[in-house]
Every structure is written in structure tokens, then in C-alpha cells.
Design a protein around this motif. Structure first.
Motif, PDB file in Angstrom:
ATOM      1  N   VAL A   1       1.037  -0.746   0.060  1.00  0.00           N
ATOM      2  CA  VAL A   1      -0.392  -0.400   0.249  1.00  0.00           C
ATOM      3  C   VAL A   1       1.013   1.114   0.309  1.00  0.00           C
ATOM      4  O   VAL A   1       1.746   1.411   0.987  1.00  0.00           O
ATOM      5  CB  VAL A   1      -0.884  -0.380   1.166  1.00  0.00           C
ATOM      6  N   VAL A   2       0.758   2.362  -0.746  1.00  0.00           N
ATOM      7  CA  VAL A   2       1.384   3.329  -1.254  1.00  0.00           C
ATOM      8  C   VAL A   2       0.587   4.924  -0.503  1.00  0.00           C
ATOM      9  O   VAL A   2      -0.134   4.056   0.427  1.00  0.00           O
ATOM     10  CB  VAL A   2       1.832   3.369  -2.342  1.00  0.00           C
ATOM     11  N   HIS A   3       1.739   5.413  -0.193  1.00  0.00           N
ATOM     12  CA  HIS A   3       1.465   6.300   0.764  1.00  0.00           C
ATOM     13  C   HIS A   3       0.444   6.273   1.990  1.00  0.00           C
ATOM     14  O   HIS A   3      -1.029   6.780   1.538  1.00  0.00           O
ATOM     15  CB  HIS A   3       1.626   7.766  -0.366  1.00  0.00           C
ATOM     16  N   VAL A   4       0.939   5.540   2.787  1.00  0.00           N
ATOM     17  CA  VAL A   4       0.002   5.610   3.947  1.00  0.00           C
ATOM     18  C   VAL A   4       0.236   6.867   4.334  1.00  0.00           C
ATOM     19  O   VAL A   4       0.925   7.587   5.123  1.00  0.00           O
ATOM     20  CB  VAL A   4       0.572   4.385   4.626  1.00  0.00           C
ATOM     21  N   MET A   5      -1.209   7.695   4.888  1.00  0.00           N
ATOM     22  CA  MET A   5      -1.651   9.140   5.398  1.00  0.00           C
ATOM     23  C   MET A   5      -2.486   9.371   6.184  1.00  0.00           C
ATOM     24  O   MET A   5      -1.782  10.222   7.007  1.00  0.00           O
ATOM     25  CB  MET A   5      -2.258  10.353   3.923  1.00  0.00           C
ATOM     26  N   SER A   6      -2.880   8.290   6.475  1.00  0.00           N
ATOM     27  CA  SER A   6      -3.663   8.304   7.937  1.00  0.00           C
ATOM     28  C   SER A   6      -4.006   7.174   8.792  1.00  0.00           C
ATOM     29  O   SER A   6      -3.646   5.530   8.631  1.00  0.00           O
ATOM     30  CB  SER A   6      -5.486   7.890   7.312  1.00  0.00           C
ATOM     31  N   LYS A   7      -4.583   8.140  10.324  1.00  0.00           N
ATOM     32  CA  LYS A   7      -4.174   6.748  11.174  1.00  0.00           C
ATOM     33  C   LYS A   7      -5.598   5.198  10.632  1.00  0.00           C
ATOM     34  O   LYS A   7      -4.647   4.576  11.246  1.00  0.00           O
ATOM     35  CB  LYS A   7      -4.787   7.498  12.548  1.00  0.00           C
ATOM     36  N   SER A   8      -5.909   5.934  10.602  1.00  0.00           N
ATOM     37  CA  SER A   8      -6.993   4.216  10.092  1.00  0.00           C
ATOM     38  C   SER A   8      -7.220   3.704   9.254  1.00  0.00           C
ATOM     39  O   SER A   8      -6.859   2.265   8.913  1.00  0.00           O
ATOM     40  CB  SER A   8      -8.441   4.702   9.712  1.00  0.00           C
ATOM     41  N   ALA A   9      -5.877   3.788   8.270  1.00  0.00           N
ATOM     42  CA  ALA A   9      -5.471   3.058   6.510  1.00  0.00           C
ATOM     43  C   ALA A   9      -4.608   2.427   7.696  1.00  0.00           C
ATOM     44  O   ALA A   9      -4.379   1.356   7.283  1.00  0.00           O
ATOM     45  CB  ALA A   9      -5.178   4.378   5.539  1.00  0.00           C
ATOM     46  N   ALA A  10      -3.981   2.670   8.464  1.00  0.00           N
ATOM     47  CA  ALA A  10      -2.255   2.150   8.979  1.00  0.00           C
ATOM     48  C   ALA A  10      -2.863   1.536  10.018  1.00  0.00           C
ATOM     49  O   ALA A  10      -2.454   0.245   9.874  1.00  0.00           O
ATOM     50  CB  ALA A  10      -1.525   2.764  10.038  1.00  0.00           C
TER      51      ALA A  10
END
Length: 517
Positions: A246-255
Motif C-alpha cells: 500500500v503506497v503513501h499511507v497517510m492516515s491513522k485509520s488506514a495504518a
């Protein structure tokens, strides 16, 4: 015949992902030839040897930026850092290899896109590079071209966009097909994880409310949109038993979604970027339009200011795995294409020069990770995932001499600024950040290319590095699961009892009559 080019890095602390040791490093013809204490005593050196004193400093494998977009034609413009300026800036920051993206238009040939990017990069790059290739549509041609790229062209990673509707976005059935082909040819599937349909509807809604500024960009693609797509991609990849990145993880919830999936045993890797680790999305509400616009990227930075720390903690403990930058820079006048409509602001931020220092500052200097984990997340893990290891990502005998002499202390700490950076863009999203860890010397292929602020580079010095499919680091588990986890039918006696008869009038009426014995 000219004497072989030799370099001795003396007295530094050599840091790999698994351990550190005080050692000399002898480099010859672009490759590490020896590693150990007191390799050459004074007087034992050949005339062609240059000695660099690294006493009190760290000697690191050069950084690998897993995600860049140099001179990328996008949203009506072209990113301002080309392959020459962009790779020079990378070297100034301690990064000795970039992985860029060849991105065909819908209906376009993947191989032709790959060759176009090679044509742009080969004559210009100052450091080594390789290419991911994007799958922006699906057909038998695309499937065949993926196979040719993997077998003959040195590509083992393919990126699918779940966003940018009507431009690059692919649907779930196409994701399933692309993931299946990645698995078949031994590649890793990558996704830009955002729900493109929800973003398109959200953008219409914001514009209807009269929100035309950069804050509309974040408001129309909140983090739930990223988390949903991340879970969907992991679910589809898991159904295929295909490794996912998963490229460019930007948020707490996606992480969190990625962390949970890894703990459930899924083969998935998350890539936070310098931007998501080093700054946040509160800037979208800045009163200066140009300031706010320079932070616009997709997925957006998050307005929750606790996000960078949260992502760094997950990176430190291996819930997240690698770091890139999504370096895709546009000057203010290019960003101004969207001055009256945030959907027209070209997406992209800087980072290729800043990544190593930002991660050192926020990760190591803050006490969240040690020097070995720093090397893992800035270099080694990327080399393993993309099958470059141990040629890249390690200081060992036989490895490429891509090396950085790093000052870990505040002796010459650097304040990041657009006024002093080497990136072509006229703005820096990390403006004013003080970084205690800085590269003093960058060595690419055994050549000192950056030292004390001075470059010694030539366009085209870098090389395209082909990568073989079926990287052991990711495919060992995948292959084992194929052997042991494939469903099998249950063996049972055939059913001998009665079966109803369904007539045409029964099925159209939606009723079923019991057949008489």
C-alpha cells in the motif's frame, strides 16, 4: 591501464538493518571489497586510494526512495523536478536510489509507457533507479504486457489506482484480475488506496457548498475513504493470495487496517512517506492560498496533528515497513491552475531530499526507533521487497557501494528551507524543521557524488537496475500457502433423494412446486 578506483572509509560505525559495528569499508570499482578493523595501515595504501575519515560518524547504506514522480505529466502540467534535478536532490539528502512510476493512459501500452520513462530517465539520472509500472485499465494485452515486463524488462511491481476516477482508476474486478496476474508472474501488487467514487461525489458536494479552496481537497476525501479502500484492497489480494504493497499511507485509520491485517497473517506492506511522517493537514486551512495549495496531494495530509507520531510508532514496530516520498513537485504558478477550484490543483509535494533527515529527526532523534531500524525503513526493507537485496540496502562485501557518511549528532544540524534545498520547487512543506541527522558525504557506485554541500555528478551516471520476479522475501510465504492452504472439495456419497422440478412458469412466477413422488 588506469589504476582501479579505490576508496577507504575509515573508523566509522557501519550500520546495517540487523547490527552495527565500528569498521573500515574498502570500496573498489563501485563495489564493497572488504569490511573490518584497520583494513589498510598507513603506508600500505595504493596510490589510487582516497581515504575518508568517518570517525565518530555513522556509515549507512544509501537510502532507497520507493516512490517518486519525476517530470510526471499530470493534471494539466508536468512536475518541476526532472530526473536530473530530482536525483541530484536525492543524493544531497542521502538517497542513492529512487523507484519511479511509468504510468500509461487508459488504453495505452504498458511497455510503451515503460520505454517512455526509460527514455526520460536514462540520459539524466545522477543515481541508480528502477521503475514500477501502473495498470490503469484491463485487457488481454495488459495481462500479456505485465508478463513481458516481469520476464524481460526487469519490472516486478505493478501499481493500481483505486482513485482518480475516469483517469487512472480501476474497479474491483480489474483489481482482482491484475492481482491474479501479479501472483502468476511473481510481482508485488501496489495500490493507491482511496475510494474514487466517494471522492468524486464529495468533490461535487464541496463545490456546491462554495468550498473551492485547498481545504475542500481534504474534506472531499476524508480518511475513512482511504481506510475503506485499504481494507478492500487487502481483502481482494488475500482472496488471490497475492502480496500487497500500500503506497503513501497517510492516515491513522488506514495504518490501523494494515497493522491489523499483518497481525492476521496477511502478506501486506505499508509505505508511509516523509510528508505523512513529518507534517500534517492543518495547513489546508492556512489563510494564504498558495501556502495551503502546496500541501495538496492525494491522499491528503490529515488535519489530525497526532497522525505523524502515530505513523512513526507503527513504522518503528514493523506494522509499517518502508518509506518513500511520493515526490511530485509543482511550483506555485502550476498549483494556481486550481486557484478557483481545488479539484484542479496539481497533486504533489516535495520530499526526495528531505526524507532521510525527517525520518531521523522524527524517528531516531525522538527515541522511537534505533539506527538499525532507520536503515531498515529507509533502505533495506525496500531492497528486500523489490528484490534488490543484497546488491542494494546493505553494506557488505559484494554489495554496490551506495553509502552515506551520516552525522547523527547536532554538530551541523540543518534547518530545512526552500531557500537552500536542491529540489527545483519553490516551496518546502517542511520549511523551518530542524534536523539533527544529516548526510555529510554521499557515495554512489563507489564515487563521492556529494560532499560538504558540493556535487560531483554527471547526468546519466545513474543506471537502470532491473529486478527479478518472485522476490524471496515476500514469495516464500506465498508459495507455501499455495501448497498448504488451497481449498479442496469434500469427498461424499452422491445424493440419491428427490429433486424438485422447476417449470418455466414456476421460475418466472417465483414459486416452486414440490414434485410428486
Amino acid at each position: 591501464m588506469a589504476a582501479p578506483s579505490q576508496l577507504l572509509i575509515r573508523g566509522g560505525r557501519v550500520v546495517n538493518d540487523d547490527f552495527s559495528q565500528v569498521a573500515d569499508v574498502l570500496v573498489e570499482d563501485g563495489v564493497v571489497r572488504a569490511l573490518g578493523r584497520d583494513l589498510l595501515r598507513p603506508g600500505g595504501a595504493s596510490a589510487g586510494l582516497r581515504v575518508l575519515d568517518a570517525t565518530g560518524k555513522l556509515v549507512l547504506p544509501g537510502g532507497i526512495d520507493t516512490h517518486t514522480h519525476m517530470q510526471f505529466p499530470f493534471m494539466g502540467s508536468r512536475s518541476i523536478d526532472d530526473f536530473h534535478q530530482g536525483t541530484k536532490a536525492a543524493l544531497a539528502g542521502g538517497t542513492t536510489m529512487i523507484i519511479d512510476f511509468a504510468i500509461p493512459q487508459k488504453g495505452g501500452s504498458l511497455i510503451k509507457a515503460f520505454e517512455t520513462w526509460r527514455g526520460w530517465a536514462d540520459p539524466q539520472v545522477c543515481c541508480d533507479y528502477t521503475l514500477h509500472v501502473a495498470v490503469t485499465w484491463w485487457s488481454d494485452q495488459v495481462k500479456e504486457e505485465m508478463k513481458i515486463l516481469a520476464q524481460d524488462k526487469g519490472v516486478n511491481s505493478f501499481k493500481m489506482f483505486m482513485a482518480y476516477k475516469d483517469l487512472y482508476m480501476v474497479r474491483d474486478t480489474e483489481l482482482y484480475a491484475a492481482f491474479s496476474q501479479c501472483k502468476e508472474i511473481g510481482a508485488i501488487a501496489q495500490v493507491h488506496a482511496e475510494n474514487g467514487d466517494l471522492i468524486a461525489e464529495g468533490a461535487k458536494k464541496m463545490l456546491a457548498l462554495g468550498i473551492t479552496g485547498p481545504e475542500g481537497h481534504e474534506l472531499c476525501r476524508p480518511e475513512a475513504v482511504e481506510a475503506e479502500a485499504t481494507l478492500r484492497a487487502i481483502t481482494i489480494a488475500s482472496a488471490v493470495n497475492c502480496p500487497l504493497y500500500v503506497v503513501h499511507v497517510m492516515s491513522k485509520s488506514a495504518a490501523r487496517v494494515i497493522a491489523d491485517a499483518r497481525r492476521d497473517g496477511k502478506v501486506v506492506y505499508g509505505e508511509p512517506i516523509a510528508a505523512s511522517l513529518g507534517t500534517d493537514g492543518t495547513h489546508y486551512w492556512n489563510k494564504e492560498w498558495h501556502h495551503a495549495a502546496h500541501y495538496v496531494m492525494g491522499p491528503p495530509l490529515r488535519p489530525d496533528p497526532s497522525t505523524p507520531d502515530f505513523l512513526m510508532n507503527l513504522l518503528a514496530n514493523d506494522d509499517l515497513t518502508t518509506t518513500g516520498t511520493d515526490h511530485c513537485t509543482f511550483n506555485t504558478c502550476q498549483k494556481a491552475l486550481g486557484k478557483d477550484d481545488f479539484t484542479k490543483i496539481p497533486n504533489g509535494v516535495n520530499g526526495v531530499e528531505d526524507r532521510m533527515s525527517v525520518i531521523w529527526e522524527k524517528g531516531v532523534h525522538s527515541g522511537k526507533m534505533d539506527e538499525n531500524r532507520f536503515v531498515a525503513v529507509t533502505s533495506t526493507n525496500a531492497a528486500k521487497i523489490f528484490n534488490l537485496y543484497p546488491q542494494k540496502g546493505r553494506i557488505a562485501v559484494g554489495s554496490d557501494a551506495d553509502i552515506v557518511i551520516w552525522d547523527p549528532k547536532a554538530t551541523r544540524h540543518r534547518t530545512i528551507s526552500a531557500k537552500t534545498h536542491h529540489q527545483a520547487v519553490n516551496f518546502n512543506i517542511f520549511e523551518g524543521m530542524v534536523c539533527h541527522g544529516v548526510p555529510l558525504v554521499t557515495i554512489s557506485r563507489g564515487k563521492v557524488v556529494y560532499e560538504a554541500g558540493v556535487f560531483s555528478v554527471t547526468a546519466g551516471d545513474g543506471k537502470f537496475i532491473p529486478r527479478k520476479p518472485f522476490a524471496e522475501y515476500i514469495y516464500k510465504r506465498i508459495k507455501q500457502r499455495d501448497q498448504t492452504c488451497t481449498p479442496a472439495p469434500v469427498e461424499r456419497a452422491p445424493y440419491k433423494g428427490e429433486v424438485i422440478t422447476v417449470g418455466r412458469e414456476d421460475s418466472t412466477a417465483g414459486t416452486q412446486k414440490q414434485a410428486r413422488p
